[in-house]
Design a protein around this motif. Structure first.
Motif, PDB file in Angstrom:
ATOM      1  N   GLN A  56       0.704  -0.852  -0.007  1.00 45.11           N
ATOM      2  CA  GLN A  56       0.131   0.151  -0.021  1.00 45.11           C
ATOM      3  C   GLN A  56       0.445   1.473  -0.072  1.00 45.11           C
ATOM      4  O   GLN A  56       0.436   2.211  -0.599  1.00 45.11           O
ATOM      5  CB  GLN A  56      -0.975  -0.176   1.214  1.00 45.11           C
ATOM      6  CG  GLN A  56      -0.277  -0.173   2.647  1.00 45.11           C
ATOM      7  CD  GLN A  56      -1.121  -0.414   4.033  1.00 45.11           C
ATOM      8  OE1 GLN A  56      -2.370   0.052   3.376  1.00 45.11           O
ATOM      9  NE2 GLN A  56      -1.183  -0.783   4.588  1.00 45.11           N
ATOM     10  N   HIS A  57       2.235   1.417   0.508  1.00 44.67           N
ATOM     11  CA  HIS A  57       3.102   2.061   0.644  1.00 44.67           C
ATOM     12  C   HIS A  57       3.921   3.038  -0.546  1.00 44.67           C
ATOM     13  O   HIS A  57       4.747   3.920  -0.738  1.00 44.67           O
ATOM     14  CB  HIS A  57       3.404   2.264   1.712  1.00 44.67           C
ATOM     15  CG  HIS A  57       2.825   2.761   3.019  1.00 44.67           C
ATOM     16  ND1 HIS A  57       2.134   3.758   2.994  1.00 44.67           N
ATOM     17  CD2 HIS A  57       2.915   1.508   3.588  1.00 44.67           C
ATOM     18  CE1 HIS A  57       0.791   3.901   4.357  1.00 44.67           C
ATOM     19  NE2 HIS A  57       1.455   1.890   4.797  1.00 44.67           N
ATOM     20  N   LEU A  58       3.421   1.564  -1.665  1.00 38.98           N
ATOM     21  CA  LEU A  58       4.958   1.345  -2.965  1.00 38.98           C
ATOM     22  C   LEU A  58       3.760   1.844  -4.007  1.00 38.98           C
ATOM     23  O   LEU A  58       4.891   2.496  -4.692  1.00 38.98           O
ATOM     24  CB  LEU A  58       5.149  -0.005  -2.702  1.00 38.98           C
ATOM     25  CG  LEU A  58       6.637  -0.435  -1.580  1.00 38.98           C
ATOM     26  CD1 LEU A  58       6.610  -1.818  -2.041  1.00 38.98           C
ATOM     27  CD2 LEU A  58       7.877   0.547  -1.763  1.00 38.98           C
ATOM     28  N   VAL A  59       2.545   1.735  -3.987  1.00 38.74           N
ATOM     29  CA  VAL A  59       1.905   1.304  -5.711  1.00 38.74           C
ATOM     30  C   VAL A  59       0.738   2.808  -5.459  1.00 38.74           C
ATOM     31  O   VAL A  59       0.597   2.950  -3.809  1.00 38.74           O
ATOM     32  CB  VAL A  59       1.579   0.553  -5.903  1.00 38.74           C
ATOM     33  CG1 VAL A  59       2.503  -0.439  -6.012  1.00 38.74           C
ATOM     34  CG2 VAL A  59       0.572   0.136  -5.308  1.00 38.74           C
ATOM     35  N   ASP A  60       0.236   2.816  -6.249  1.00 36.62           N
ATOM     36  CA  ASP A  60      -0.821   3.705  -6.202  1.00 36.62           C
ATOM     37  C   ASP A  60      -2.543   3.250  -5.534  1.00 36.62           C
ATOM     38  O   ASP A  60      -3.463   3.757  -5.627  1.00 36.62           O
ATOM     39  CB  ASP A  60      -1.152   4.622  -7.529  1.00 36.62           C
ATOM     40  CG  ASP A  60       0.290   5.758  -7.021  1.00 36.62           C
ATOM     41  OD1 ASP A  60       0.413   6.211  -6.691  1.00 36.62           O
ATOM     42  OD2 ASP A  60       1.036   5.971  -8.085  1.00 36.62           O
ATOM     43  N   VAL A  61      -2.353   1.916  -6.588  1.00 39.53           N
ATOM     44  CA  VAL A  61      -3.620   0.952  -6.127  1.00 39.53           C
ATOM     45  C   VAL A  61      -3.531  -0.244  -6.324  1.00 39.53           C
ATOM     46  O   VAL A  61      -2.602  -0.789  -6.908  1.00 39.53           O
ATOM     47  CB  VAL A  61      -4.397   1.739  -7.919  1.00 39.53           C
ATOM     48  CG1 VAL A  61      -6.180   0.454  -8.140  1.00 39.53           C
ATOM     49  CG2 VAL A  61      -4.822   2.739  -8.526  1.00 39.53           C
ATOM     50  N   VAL A  62      -3.771  -0.747  -5.644  1.00 36.50           N
ATOM     51  CA  VAL A  62      -3.990  -2.731  -5.088  1.00 36.50           C
ATOM     52  C   VAL A  62      -5.799  -3.122  -6.328  1.00 36.50           C
ATOM     53  O   VAL A  62      -6.742  -2.267  -5.612  1.00 36.50           O
ATOM     54  CB  VAL A  62      -3.742  -3.201  -4.281  1.00 36.50           C
ATOM     55  CG1 VAL A  62      -3.773  -4.984  -4.682  1.00 36.50           C
ATOM     56  CG2 VAL A  62      -2.517  -1.710  -3.673  1.00 36.50           C
TER      57      VAL A  62
END
Length: 206
Positions: free
Chosen positions: A166-172
């Motif tokens: 969650q802190h590395l990407v913008d959307v999961v």
């Protein structure tokens, strides 16, 4: 903090897909389902996003072996040299499906991949990612996300993926449980099919 967006593969919600596409167009990183394992990707035309993925993977961008996710075979001529009829027939027969095909790249490759002689092309059999690529209007660069667990090589639960990324990407994107088997990689760059990695796709058909 990434957005967590639920999308159903049987009937992907257009508004939800549009949200993901907006993030990609703005240079965001997205984790999404395929017909094999969950993938991490970005817009192929966005250098900053490509650099972010390479950094996460701990590799130099020009050395990265990312695959390109296309909506169908009509994208091929954008990045691949003209292919012969037998090669095209193999692609037509197996895609969309759990395969990555290595094909000879052409001169239109994004500048970050200019030195590459080949590209990995993927058309997954998954409506969510195909719809994302379709709305985006060009392929996305993709790489599998690995799990730190020694038993499970790939993360399959979108909620656990979200917790970790969650802190590395913008959307999961939550598209349901993923598979833990990667795609089968077939090298078609020299004409005759060569199996590079056995995965979910049946390699006995080549």
């Amino acid at each position: 903090m990434a957005q967590f967006i639920k999308i159903y593969p049987e009937n992907p919600n257009e508004a939800a897909i549009a949200k993901v596409v907006k993030v990609l167009k703005e240079g965001g990183l997205v984790i999404y389902p395929t017909d094999t394992v969950y993938g991490l990707g970005c817009d192929i035309t966005n250098t900053k996003a490509l650099e972010r993925i390479a950094k996460i993977k701990g590799i130099k961008l020009e050395k990265a072996n990312f695959s390109f996710i296309c909506k169908d075979l009509s994208n091929l001529s954008d990045y691949v040299k003209q292919i012969d009829t037998p090669t095209f027939k193999i692609l037509k027969r197996t895609l969309p499906g759990p395969y990555t095909f290595i094909l000879p790249g052409n001169n239109n490759l994004p500048k970050e991949f200019k030195k590459k002689k080949t590209v990995g092309i993927r058309v997954p059999d998954n409506n969510i990612v195909l719809e994302i690529v379709k709305q985006l209007g060009n392929p996305i660069v993709s790489t599998s996300i690995h799990d730190d667990d020694e038993v499970l090589e790939y993360s399959t639960d979108p909620e656990l993926i979200f917790e970790k990324w969650q802190h590395l990407v913008d959307v999961v994107v939550d598209g349901g449980y993923g598979d833990n088997q990667p795609s089968t990689i077939i090298d078609l760059s020299e004409g005759e099919p060569v199996v590079i990695r056995e995965g979910k796709g049946d390699s006995a058909i080549f």
